[in-house]
Design an enzyme around this catalytic site. Structure first.
Site, mmCIF file in Angstrom:
data_model
loop_
_atom_site.group_PDB
_atom_site.id
_atom_site.type_symbol
_atom_site.label_atom_id
_atom_site.label_comp_id
_atom_site.label_asym_id
_atom_site.label_seq_id
_atom_site.Cartn_x
_atom_site.Cartn_y
_atom_site.Cartn_z
ATOM 1 C CE LYS A 1 -3.958 -2.330 1.987
ATOM 2 N NZ LYS A 1 -4.991 -2.375 3.038
ATOM 3 C CB ALA B 1 1.786 2.256 12.997
ATOM 4 N N GLY B 2 1.086 0.166 10.055
ATOM 5 C CA GLY B 2 1.471 -0.004 8.663
ATOM 6 C C GLY B 2 0.484 0.647 7.722
ATOM 7 N N GLY B 3 0.376 0.097 6.496
ATOM 8 C CA GLY B 3 -0.476 0.713 5.489
ATOM 9 C C GLY B 3 -1.928 0.780 5.889
ATOM 10 N NE ARG C 1 5.541 -7.692 16.055
ATOM 11 C CZ ARG C 1 5.540 -8.912 15.523
ATOM 12 N NH1 ARG C 1 6.025 -9.934 16.204
ATOM 13 N NH2 ARG C 1 5.047 -9.105 14.311
ATOM 14 C CG ASN D 1 -7.742 0.669 -0.413
ATOM 15 O OD1 ASN D 1 -7.972 1.794 -0.863
ATOM 16 N ND2 ASN D 1 -8.687 -0.096 0.132
ATOM 17 N NE ARG E 1 5.651 -0.677 9.576
ATOM 18 C CZ ARG E 1 5.016 -1.779 9.215
ATOM 19 N NH1 ARG E 1 4.087 -2.284 10.005
ATOM 20 N NH2 ARG E 1 5.306 -2.377 8.090
ATOM 21 C CG ASP F 1 -7.665 -0.313 3.446
ATOM 22 O OD1 ASP F 1 -8.507 -1.074 2.955
ATOM 23 O OD2 ASP F 1 -6.438 -0.462 3.274
#
Length: 269
Positions: free
Chosen positions: A77, A139-141, A162, A98, A166, A114
């Site tokens: 993404k 805290a990704g895409g 983790r 997305n 991010r 999303d």
């Protein structure tokens, strides 16, 4: 549209959903019935692209004359923003897309639905985010897009991942737009809703992203993983009497947004 009319012909328009892996994607099972219901001669297929081959796959599809749009899933993404000619404000703020569509003149526009789909799904299930405290794990895409929409909907948000970098990057990007309502934490804790926005749960061997047994009984546990529907996280949350919310709702409530974005409403037969 009848079954006979749904067959693929030389005039069928193409859409693809790109990911790595793609076995788990649910978009074809939702979009293809939508095309049939709208009377549109189009089909959505999965396209497996590793990160190393992403640019080649996307550029190839973009240069294919009867490809009208792309959906994008993990882990691409963020990377697809560099393959778009135009990026919507939502995608820019989310730092990921997305969906991509062919615009007039052959340019490709990227957007992100999303977060809006996620919030619409929550509301449809009776979980209004406004004024509530949400813990977002990931805290990704997808997590970034969900964070933008939850904050826009009036929630207070605590984010954990983790990868602490991010989290810092997300907070630095969003805090100026939502002052005082975005926080970080080392791990999930008490909240009105706790959301798994990581890919953990797609595979049977995955560990839990967090232990719902440690949450108060009033907490709603949300998972964005769509397949399996009842992830190990949701099964464990149910075992401890917590209300759960399934990942498929996020995609289901994006369908109307896709109709507008891809201009499907203008193609009715």
């Amino acid at each position: 549209m009848t079954t006979e009319q749904q067959r693929i012909t030389g005039s069928t328009r193409l859409f693809a959903v790109i990911g790595d892996p793609v076995e788990q994607v649910q978009a074809p099972s939702m979009m293809n019935p939508l095309f049939a219901r709208l009377g549109i001669d189009a089909v959505l297929v999965p396209a497996h692209a590793t990160p190393a081959r992403l640019a080649a796959v996307v550029r190839g599809l973009q240069s294919t004359g009867n490809v009208d749009g792309l959906l994008v899933t993990v882990p691409h993404k963020r990377a697809v923003l560099d393959l778009a000619d135009e990026v919507s404000p939502t995608a820019a703020l989310s730092n990921g897309a997305n969906a991509m569509r062919r615009a007039p003149g052959g340019r490709w526009r990227a957007d992100n639905f999303d977060g809006e789909g996620f919030v619409r799904g929550l509301r449809a299930a009776g979980h209004e985010p406004a004024g509530r405290h949400v813990r977002l794990v990931g805290a990704g895409g997808a997590g970034s897009a969900i964070a933008v929409s939850l904050l826009s909907a009036g929630a207070e948000l605590t984010v954990t991942d983790r990868d602490e970098r991010r989290v810092r990057t997300l907070i630095e990007r969003l805090s100026p737009h939502f002052p005082g309502r975005l926080h970080s934490a080392a791990g999930p804790g008490a909240a009105d809703l706790v959301v798994n926005a990581t890919p953990l749960g797609m595979r049977p061997e995955d560990p839990l992203p967090f232990d719902p047994a440690l949450l108060p009984s009033s907490t709603v546990v949300v998972d964005i993983v769509m397949k399996p529907r009842r992830t190990a996280l949701l099964r464990r949350a149910e075992k401890h009497g917590l209300v759960v919310h399934h990942g498929a709702a996020m995609l289901a409530h994006q369908l109307d947004l896709y109709v507008d974005f891809f201009g499907l409403g203008t193609r009715l037969a």
